[in-house]
Design an enzyme around this catalytic site. Structure first.
Site, mmCIF file in Angstrom:
data_model
loop_
_atom_site.group_PDB
_atom_site.id
_atom_site.type_symbol
_atom_site.label_atom_id
_atom_site.label_comp_id
_atom_site.label_asym_id
_atom_site.label_seq_id
_atom_site.Cartn_x
_atom_site.Cartn_y
_atom_site.Cartn_z
ATOM 1 N N GLY A 279 0.831 -1.200 0.000
ATOM 2 C CA GLY A 279 0.000 0.000 0.000
ATOM 3 C C GLY A 279 0.856 1.237 0.000
ATOM 4 O O GLY A 279 2.084 1.152 0.153
ATOM 5 N N PRO A 280 0.233 2.402 -0.168
ATOM 6 C CA PRO A 280 0.993 3.649 -0.205
ATOM 7 C C PRO A 280 1.696 3.922 1.125
ATOM 8 O O PRO A 280 1.351 3.294 2.133
ATOM 9 C CB PRO A 280 -0.071 4.715 -0.474
ATOM 10 N N PRO A 281 2.628 4.846 1.143
ATOM 11 C CA PRO A 281 3.346 5.128 2.396
ATOM 12 C C PRO A 281 2.401 5.689 3.456
ATOM 13 O O PRO A 281 1.446 6.390 3.135
ATOM 14 C CB PRO A 281 4.363 6.204 1.992
ATOM 15 N N GLY A 282 2.701 5.360 4.685
ATOM 16 C CA GLY A 282 1.988 5.951 5.824
ATOM 17 C C GLY A 282 0.607 5.382 6.079
ATOM 18 O O GLY A 282 -0.169 5.964 6.823
ATOM 19 N N VAL A 283 0.288 4.225 5.484
ATOM 20 C CA VAL A 283 -1.041 3.659 5.749
ATOM 21 C C VAL A 283 -1.020 2.680 6.909
ATOM 22 O O VAL A 283 -2.036 2.106 7.267
ATOM 23 C CB VAL A 283 -1.646 2.971 4.501
ATOM 24 N N GLY A 284 0.155 2.471 7.473
ATOM 25 C CA GLY A 284 0.227 1.640 8.681
ATOM 26 C C GLY A 284 0.783 0.252 8.453
ATOM 27 O O GLY A 284 0.558 -0.639 9.275
ATOM 28 N N LYS A 285 1.532 0.065 7.387
ATOM 29 C CA LYS A 285 2.077 -1.275 7.112
ATOM 30 C C LYS A 285 3.045 -1.698 8.209
ATOM 31 O O LYS A 285 2.924 -2.783 8.776
ATOM 32 C CB LYS A 285 2.791 -1.297 5.747
ATOM 33 N N THR A 286 3.983 -0.822 8.508
ATOM 34 C CA THR A 286 4.981 -1.162 9.520
ATOM 35 C C THR A 286 4.327 -1.345 10.883
ATOM 36 O O THR A 286 4.642 -2.279 11.615
ATOM 37 C CB THR A 286 6.049 -0.060 9.600
ATOM 38 N N SER A 801 -5.199 3.604 -18.213
ATOM 39 C CA SER A 801 -6.561 3.794 -17.716
ATOM 40 C C SER A 801 -7.166 5.156 -18.070
ATOM 41 O O SER A 801 -8.336 5.385 -17.801
ATOM 42 C CB SER A 801 -6.597 3.584 -16.210
ATOM 43 N N LYS A 844 -8.968 5.054 -6.313
ATOM 44 C CA LYS A 844 -9.571 6.011 -7.237
ATOM 45 C C LYS A 844 -10.902 6.523 -6.688
ATOM 46 O O LYS A 844 -11.220 7.706 -6.818
ATOM 47 C CB LYS A 844 -9.767 5.362 -8.605
HETATM 48 P P1 ADP Z 1 3.930 2.616 6.447
HETATM 49 O O1 ADP Z 1 4.777 1.541 7.003
HETATM 50 O O2 ADP Z 1 2.727 2.095 5.739
HETATM 51 O O3 ADP Z 1 4.656 3.598 5.597
HETATM 52 P P2 ADP Z 1 3.566 3.304 9.201
HETATM 53 O O4 ADP Z 1 3.193 1.958 9.669
HETATM 54 O O5 ADP Z 1 4.931 3.758 9.499
HETATM 55 O O6 ADP Z 1 3.320 3.450 7.647
HETATM 56 O O7 ADP Z 1 2.480 4.319 9.745
HETATM 57 C C1 ADP Z 1 2.705 5.688 9.917
HETATM 58 C C2 ADP Z 1 2.004 6.177 11.147
HETATM 59 O O8 ADP Z 1 0.605 6.202 10.944
HETATM 60 C C3 ADP Z 1 2.248 5.274 12.332
HETATM 61 O O9 ADP Z 1 2.518 6.083 13.446
HETATM 62 C C4 ADP Z 1 0.954 4.538 12.519
HETATM 63 O O10 ADP Z 1 0.721 4.236 13.858
HETATM 64 C C5 ADP Z 1 -0.059 5.531 11.986
HETATM 65 N N1 ADP Z 1 -1.222 4.831 11.424
HETATM 66 C C6 ADP Z 1 -1.356 4.354 10.177
HETATM 67 N N2 ADP Z 1 -2.557 3.782 10.006
HETATM 68 C C7 ADP Z 1 -3.203 3.882 11.181
HETATM 69 C C8 ADP Z 1 -4.504 3.471 11.646
HETATM 70 N N3 ADP Z 1 -5.360 2.843 10.869
HETATM 71 N N4 ADP Z 1 -4.821 3.751 12.913
HETATM 72 C C9 ADP Z 1 -3.965 4.395 13.714
HETATM 73 N N5 ADP Z 1 -2.739 4.814 13.352
HETATM 74 C C10 ADP Z 1 -2.347 4.561 12.094
#
Ligand code: ADP
Length: 916
Positions: A279-286, A801, A844
């Protein structure tokens, strides 16, 4: 024991052989040789004699042999007679026989003495030299011996104290100790290698480089947590709780993870699976990865393979290299201390290409459950079992993950959040975390819902929430600075307050700050001392009058001066109560109205009198005073002006509640203890960040809306794009450049990639066919040169697309007709006008929602993807699923097309024609 007989011969007289009388027995005829006569009183002779004797004495001290010789000489009747001394000196000297014979033959006593002296002096020099050599050698030997001895002692001491056993023994003992911890966990073959290496270590010289290599190798071998596992927890409910605590939404993702854990529960392990969160950056993968580790009770280790091109990072270096290190997995095991951690491999889609070896295949060896039970690290050189490790990978796009790796993964997509979800995440997760992270209490500051919403809509519009998190953290950092500055400001003022300001009569104080308790006291005191006070009243009033008029003039002249305001309002707090003050106060407060009267007459002698007495009242903390002043605005940054102070004082007077809040006290109490920052900030007003002051904290908005047009003009159509960063809306613009017979052409701009260029040319062809179908006489495309542009020009774009969007844009220009308001479309188009499915439906849709789109057009084949979306994402859209472009034509231009079959045949026929 037999010892040969010894004969000692001593000469008495000089004889010269004149002939042999008989040989057996030996008889010879001799003549007696006499010394030449000499003058015993001759000074030179005497001096020479003395010098010879003193040299002999010196020699006796240096040489035991000489000493013995002299004693024999004296025993046998030797004396200091010059001829005898000469003979003795020559005889005892170390000179050769010839020289000594010459001395024997010398009959001149002085000459003989001189000769003896020379020989003795020479001997003395030799003996001296010998002594110094002996001494130097002795010293050297004893120095070395000393050093040796001390070293031995030191060793013994260290050993005794346990500081240093023999280096090698200590090392092996350390390694064995570690192995003991793993009990039977160490495989047999590894134990064998360790034993061999330990034996080798004993053989090696401690200073050799090989010793270090072996020692490091053993260090690593014994640091691997052989057979050490953390106890796994497959409790699904607990896992659900942890996932919910850490993340908002992501229902489908959480469900997949729970399923995964449930399977683990039934099978007894979760091995053999590799999860890939994409998924895109910052969606909570890590952070999801971390939560899985927490839920399963496994240790967490993360490393990124983005741009990694060196296989050695994964598989380690061979030990022969200088500075060789094991690979990341061995390091992971060492640092986590368990053989079953959760390893998060970040950015697996950005794996580099190695010049020596392929990191992708090394990673495959690491991840593949079939192979990783015997993973061989080049450095470690013994197989390690990684089959118990749970691997979770993250990627922005799955397309670039090497095929064999992707095959073995279970991909879970995280597509990004819509504004609503972001709002929840911000409110429930990011804001509280950022606040506590900055050490701020909930009652000290908050960000309003509207401010968050502005933040989400105009500052942080990307799919993930990392940027939003950064912005919220930035806001709280700024708030923290404000709070700390405020604290410093208050402390500063407290210092001013606590500095003793002189005698009782120094300053007046606004009567407004008179408190009720003090009033009571005044009254009591009045009854007791009514008589005495009469006597001193006049005098004190006079004094007070002088002082207070000084201060009031100061206040009026420097109305904006902070100091004067403080001094006039607070200085009197610090005065020591005394009798006079009490009396004065009594006198002024004898009348019930006196206080309010005085307060109105700010800075009058009477107010001063009141003040004097009040400082004797029941005191409370000076801090409270400060808090009150803050609340009343006297010390507030914006209102630290003389006039404001007066206003505040007036307010206090008019409001009995306010004035009762003012507590007077002796300053001594307040300065003794420094209040903590919490105490100081307790009464400071809460800082509220709302939409009006948001830009103060985060600057001006960076994002303007994706929407460039409110109502798209002729030739402009909104499409939908999907990138690794999430979804977005984009426009396709077309205008006429030139017209003329046969001038038909299409120019493209907007950093379009090859695929997009191709779909533009397909769109051009399909548009022609449709136009010919609609308006057979219209030669627009043949005679018009067109320019198609896709803003923003700086962003490279590619993908098929936008095909249907391009056709619509071209037709809009051709028919000079605007498309329907708030419509957005996406879909690949074939030459015959068929619409093929596209990717990123959720992204989208989210982007369309953000841009205020009302009508959505998707390929028919994508309908299942859309149906899967949660209702809050797809609600309120007028969504159409189309199979052929003519359906889009109808929706976009609101025109009744002819029956779809006819249009289909029209489009299909155009695929064969090249000219209209
Ligand atoms: P990624 O690895 O996808 O780039 P991160 O896991 O580092 O993103 O997430 C970035 C920040 O956003 C983290 O501090 C995370 O806790 C927060 N975050 C992302 N998604 C959620 C969510 N659904 N609920 C609460 N916090 C979230």
């Amino acid at each position: 024991m037999f010892s040969p007989p010894q004969v000692v011969l001593q000469g008495h007289v000089r004889l010269r052989l004149t002939g042999i009388v008989s040989e057996d027995p030996l008889v010879a005829s001799v003549e007696w040789v006499k010394d030449k006569p000499f003058d015993g009183e001759n000074d030179v002779l005497k001096a020479t004699l003395l010098e010879a004797v003193s040299t002999m004495q010196n020699l006796m001290m240096l040489s035991p042999f000489f000493r013995e010789g002299i004693s024999q000489f004296l025993q046998s009747g030797g004396s200091l007679f010059p001829p005898q001394v000469g003979d003795c000196g020559i005889g005892l000297s170390t000179a050769d026989g010839l020289t000594q014979q010459q001395g024997l033959e010398e009959l001149d006593v002085l000459k003989r003495l001189n000769m003896a002296l020379t020989l003795l002096k020479k001997d003395l020099d030799i003996y001296k030299l010998q002594a110094s050599i002996a001494k130097a050698i002795d010293e050297k030997i004893s120095g070395e011996q000393r050093k040796f001895l001390l070293m031995e002692q030191l060793k013994a001491i260290k050993k005794e104290l346990g500081l240093e056993a023999d280096d090698k023994t200590a090392l092996t003992a350390k390694f064995r100790e570690r192995l003991k911890e793993y009990k039977d966990g160490v495989p047999e073959h590894v134990l064998q290698v360790i034993e061999e290496e330990m034996t080798k270590l004993q053989m090696l010289e401690a200073s050799s480089s090989e010793f270090n290599v072996t020692r490091n190798y053993l260090d690593w071998l014994t640091s691997i947590p052989w057979g050490q596992y953390s106890k796994e927890n497959f409790d699904v409910r607990r896992a659900q709780k942890i996932l919910d605590e850490d993340h908002y939404g992501l229902t489908d993702v959480k469900e997949r993870i729970l399923e995964f854990i449930a399977v683990g529960r039934l099978r007894g392990s979760v091995q053999g699976k590799i999860i890939c969160l994409s998924g895109p950056p910052g969606v909570g993968k890590t952070s999801i990865g971390k939560s899985i580790a927490k839920a399963l009770n496994r240790k967490f280790f993360r490393f990124s393979v983005g741009g990694l091109s060196d296989v050695a990072e994964i598989k380690g270096h061979r030990r022969t290299y200088v500075g060789a290190m094991p690979g990341k997995m061995v390091q992971c095991l060492k640092s986590t201390g368990t053989a079953n951690p959760l390893v998060l491999i970040d950015e697996i889609d950005k794996l580099g290409r190695g010049h020596a070896g392929d990191p992708a295949s090394a990673l495959l060896e690491l991840l593949d459950p079939e192979q990783n039970a015997n993973f061989l690290d080049h450095y470690l050189d013994v197989p390690i079992d990684l089959s118990k490790v749970l691997f979770v990978c993250t990627a922005n796009v799955v397309e670039t993950i090497p095929g064999p790796l992707l095959d073995r993964m279970e991909v879970i997509r995280l597509v990004g959040y819509i504004s609503d979800e972001k709002m929840h995440i911000a409110r429930d997760y990011l804001e509280p975390n950022a606040r506590t992270g900055s050490g701020i209490k909930p009652e000290q500051a908050r960000i309003t819902e509207t401010a968050l919403s502005v933040l989400i809509e105009t500052y942080c519009r990307e799919a993930g929430v990392r940027n939003l998190q950064k912005h919220i953290e930035k806001i709280y950092r700024k708030i923290a600075l404000k709070l700390v500055s405020k604290d410093a400001e208050i402390r500063e003022k407290m210092k001013v307050v606590s500095v003793p300001t002189g005698t009782d009569e120094d300053f007046s104080r606004p009567a407004a700050e008179v408190d009720d308790k003090a009033e009571d006291k005044i009254k009591d005191d009045e009854c007791l001392e009514s008589h005495e006070r009469e006597n001193v009243k006049d005098e004190d009033q006079l004094k007070s009058h002088e002082v207070s008029s000084e201060v009031s003039s100061e206040v009026s002249s420097e109305a904006s001066s902070e100091v004067s305001a403080e001094v006039s309002s607070e200085a009197s707090l610090e005065r020591e109560p005394n009798e006079k003050e009490t009396e004065e106060q009594d006198s002024t407060s004898s009348d019930g109205n006196a206080i309010s009267q005085d307060s109105e007459e700010l800075q009058t002698p009477k107010s001063d009198e009141n003040e004097n007495v009040l400082s004797d009242g029941k005191a409370e903390k000076n801090v409270d005073e400060m808090h009150h002043l803050l609340r009343s605005g006297v010390m507030d940054k914006s209102s630290i002006h003389g006039t404001n102070m007066e206003e505040a004082s007036d307010k206090d007077v008019n409001n009995p509640e306010d004035s009762s809040e003012i507590k007077h006290e002796s300053v001594d109490d307040s300065v003794s203890e420094e209040p903590s920052i919490e105490e100081i900030l307790k009464d400071v007003e809460m800082i509220v960040v709302d939409e009006t002051n948001l830009s103060e904290y985060v600057g001006n908005a960076v994002f303007q809306s994706d929407r460039i047009y409110d109502q798209t003009p002729v030739g402009v159509v909104m499409g939908l794009a999907w990138t690794a960063m999430g979804g977005s809306t984009l426009y396709v613009e077309t205008t006429k450049i030139d017209e003329g017979e046969g001038k038909g052409a299409l120019q493209l701009t907007g950093q379009l990639g090859d695929v997009m260029r191709e779909s533009a040319s397909i769109a051009h062809t399909v548009s022609r066919a449709i136009l010919r179908e609609k308006e057979p006489t219209n030669s627009f495309f043949r005679d018009t040169s067109l320019h198609l542009h896709v803003p923003a020009g700086a962003t490279p774009k590619d993908g098929p697309s936008a095909g249907c969007t391009m056709i619509t844009s071209l037709l809009s220009v051709a028919m000079n007709k605007e498309v329907k308001k708030d419509v957005a479309m996406t879909g690949e188009v074939t030459l015959t006008g068929r619409i093929l499915p596209i990717g990123g439906v959720k992204e989208k849709t989210i982007a369309a929602r953000r841009s205020g789109v009302k009508t959505l057009i998707f390929p028919k084949a994508n309908q299942p993807d859309f149906d899967e979306l949660s209702s809050h994402i797809k609600e309120e859209f007028d969504v159409h699923f189309v199979e052929h472009y003519m359906e889009i034509f109808k929706i976009a231009f609101g025109e009744e097309s002819r029956n779809s079959e006819a249009s289909l045949s029209a489009a299909e026929s155009c695929s064969t024609s090249t000219e209209q």
